[in-house]
Design a protein around this motif. Structure first.
Motif, PDB file in Angstrom:
ATOM      1  N   ARG A   1      44.952  47.305  49.747  1.00 28.24           N
ATOM      2  CA  ARG A   1      44.445  45.893  49.581  1.00 28.24           C
ATOM      3  C   ARG A   1      43.233  45.508  50.150  1.00 28.24           C
ATOM      4  O   ARG A   1      42.209  45.102  49.426  1.00 28.24           O
ATOM      5  CB  ARG A   1      45.657  44.850  49.959  1.00 28.24           C
ATOM      6  CG  ARG A   1      45.023  43.379  49.639  1.00 28.24           C
ATOM      7  CD  ARG A   1      46.259  42.352  50.218  1.00 28.24           C
ATOM      8  NE  ARG A   1      46.653  42.402  51.701  1.00 28.24           N
ATOM      9  CZ  ARG A   1      45.814  42.222  52.496  1.00 28.24           C
ATOM     10  NH1 ARG A   1      44.627  41.610  52.430  1.00 28.24           N
ATOM     11  NH2 ARG A   1      46.324  42.315  53.719  1.00 28.24           N
TER      12      ARG A   1
ATOM     13  N   ARG B   1      40.476  47.255  48.027  1.00 22.67           N
ATOM     14  CA  ARG B   1      40.288  46.723  46.969  1.00 22.67           C
ATOM     15  C   ARG B   1      39.228  45.149  47.091  1.00 22.67           C
ATOM     16  O   ARG B   1      38.301  44.930  46.298  1.00 22.67           O
ATOM     17  CB  ARG B   1      41.474  46.249  46.054  1.00 22.67           C
ATOM     18  CG  ARG B   1      42.080  47.494  45.360  1.00 22.67           C
ATOM     19  CD  ARG B   1      43.224  46.869  44.490  1.00 22.67           C
ATOM     20  NE  ARG B   1      44.159  45.997  44.916  1.00 22.67           N
ATOM     21  CZ  ARG B   1      45.196  46.199  45.594  1.00 22.67           C
ATOM     22  NH1 ARG B   1      45.585  47.426  45.654  1.00 22.67           N
ATOM     23  NH2 ARG B   1      46.053  45.168  45.896  1.00 22.67           N
ATOM     24  N   GLU B   2      39.677  44.453  48.392  1.00 25.42           N
ATOM     25  CA  GLU B   2      38.728  43.526  48.586  1.00 25.42           C
ATOM     26  C   GLU B   2      37.418  43.750  48.948  1.00 25.42           C
ATOM     27  O   GLU B   2      36.495  43.085  48.478  1.00 25.42           O
ATOM     28  CB  GLU B   2      39.464  42.769  49.720  1.00 25.42           C
ATOM     29  CG  GLU B   2      40.801  41.865  49.707  1.00 25.42           C
ATOM     30  CD  GLU B   2      41.149  41.224  50.755  1.00 25.42           C
ATOM     31  OE1 GLU B   2      40.733  41.531  51.792  1.00 25.42           O
ATOM     32  OE2 GLU B   2      42.204  40.582  50.554  1.00 25.42           O
TER      33      GLU B   2
ATOM     34  N   GLY C   1      35.608  44.514  45.872  1.00 25.85           N
ATOM     35  CA  GLY C   1      35.640  43.411  45.075  1.00 25.85           C
ATOM     36  C   GLY C   1      36.424  43.371  43.530  1.00 25.85           C
ATOM     37  O   GLY C   1      36.126  42.596  42.755  1.00 25.85           O
ATOM     38  N   LYS C   2      37.699  44.225  43.836  1.00 22.68           N
ATOM     39  CA  LYS C   2      38.590  44.352  42.948  1.00 22.68           C
ATOM     40  C   LYS C   2      39.820  43.872  43.183  1.00 22.68           C
ATOM     41  O   LYS C   2      40.701  44.480  43.659  1.00 22.68           O
ATOM     42  CB  LYS C   2      38.599  45.715  41.959  1.00 22.68           C
ATOM     43  CG  LYS C   2      37.416  46.236  41.538  1.00 22.68           C
ATOM     44  CD  LYS C   2      37.595  47.363  40.828  1.00 22.68           C
ATOM     45  CE  LYS C   2      36.205  47.880  40.020  1.00 22.68           C
ATOM     46  NZ  LYS C   2      36.616  49.105  39.228  1.00 22.68           N
ATOM     47  N   LEU C   3      40.035  42.556  43.211  1.00 22.32           N
ATOM     48  CA  LEU C   3      41.247  42.121  43.856  1.00 22.32           C
ATOM     49  C   LEU C   3      42.351  42.005  43.035  1.00 22.32           C
ATOM     50  O   LEU C   3      43.472  42.118  43.279  1.00 22.32           O
ATOM     51  CB  LEU C   3      41.041  40.476  44.293  1.00 22.32           C
ATOM     52  CG  LEU C   3      39.939  40.167  45.384  1.00 22.32           C
ATOM     53  CD1 LEU C   3      39.929  38.639  45.620  1.00 22.32           C
ATOM     54  CD2 LEU C   3      40.405  41.130  46.707  1.00 22.32           C
ATOM     55  N   ARG C   4      42.021  42.432  41.605  1.00 20.03           N
ATOM     56  CA  ARG C   4      43.233  42.339  40.604  1.00 20.03           C
ATOM     57  C   ARG C   4      43.300  43.670  40.330  1.00 20.03           C
ATOM     58  O   ARG C   4      42.510  44.717  40.247  1.00 20.03           O
ATOM     59  CB  ARG C   4      42.705  41.533  39.445  1.00 20.03           C
ATOM     60  CG  ARG C   4      42.775  40.272  39.682  1.00 20.03           C
ATOM     61  CD  ARG C   4      44.141  39.544  39.620  1.00 20.03           C
ATOM     62  NE  ARG C   4      43.905  37.948  39.610  1.00 20.03           N
ATOM     63  CZ  ARG C   4      44.748  37.312  39.818  1.00 20.03           C
ATOM     64  NH1 ARG C   4      45.889  37.739  40.090  1.00 20.03           N
ATOM     65  NH2 ARG C   4      44.467  35.833  40.084  1.00 20.03           N
ATOM     66  N   ASP C   5      44.757  44.196  40.243  1.00 17.17           N
ATOM     67  CA  ASP C   5      45.255  45.521  40.009  1.00 17.17           C
ATOM     68  C   ASP C   5      45.417  45.406  38.442  1.00 17.17           C
ATOM     69  O   ASP C   5      45.968  44.769  37.801  1.00 17.17           O
ATOM     70  CB  ASP C   5      46.403  45.852  40.439  1.00 17.17           C
ATOM     71  CG  ASP C   5      46.738  47.159  40.144  1.00 17.17           C
ATOM     72  OD1 ASP C   5      45.960  48.114  39.679  1.00 17.17           O
ATOM     73  OD2 ASP C   5      47.958  47.713  40.776  1.00 17.17           O
ATOM     74  N   PRO C   6      44.344  46.394  37.579  1.00 16.67           N
ATOM     75  CA  PRO C   6      44.340  46.263  36.137  1.00 16.67           C
ATOM     76  C   PRO C   6      45.658  46.688  35.575  1.00 16.67           C
ATOM     77  O   PRO C   6      45.882  46.332  34.161  1.00 16.67           O
ATOM     78  CB  PRO C   6      43.150  47.212  35.786  1.00 16.67           C
ATOM     79  CG  PRO C   6      43.061  48.048  37.038  1.00 16.67           C
ATOM     80  CD  PRO C   6      43.336  47.332  38.158  1.00 16.67           C
TER      81      PRO C   6
END
Length: 88
Positions: free
Chosen positions: A74, A77-78, A81-86
């Motif tokens: 997590r 990802r922060e 800059g990709k906080l959402r899991d695609p």
């Protein structure tokens, strides 16, 4: 029956003193603590664990390790800059 409350203080409060009462010096580390407990060697052979003990150890370790890995992922990802899991 409960006793009556004490009467309120009468008169002005005591005067403020700029000097503090003398403090007792704190004891040094050596004075506070006794000698540390002695080390006793334990004869432990991990190969002598039963299958049930290995399963229990694995179960106890998997939770904390999983939490640490999820936290690291997590935070990564922060960081990028990709906080959402695609995939979700």
């Amino acid at each position: 029956m409960t006793p009556p409350p004490p009467p309120p203080p009468s008169g002005p409060p005591p005067p403020y003193s700029a000097t503090e009462p003398p403090r007792r010096p704190l004891p040094s580390h050596a004075e506070r603590e006794e000698a540390p407990p002695t080390y006793t060697a334990v004869d432990f052979d991990p190969r002598s664990l039963t299958q049930g003990q290995i399963d229990e150890l694995t179960h106890k370790l998997s939770g904390p390790i999983t939490r640490l890995l999820r936290t690291e992922l997590r935070l990564e990802r922060e960081r990028i800059g990709k906080l959402r899991d695609p995939r979700r």
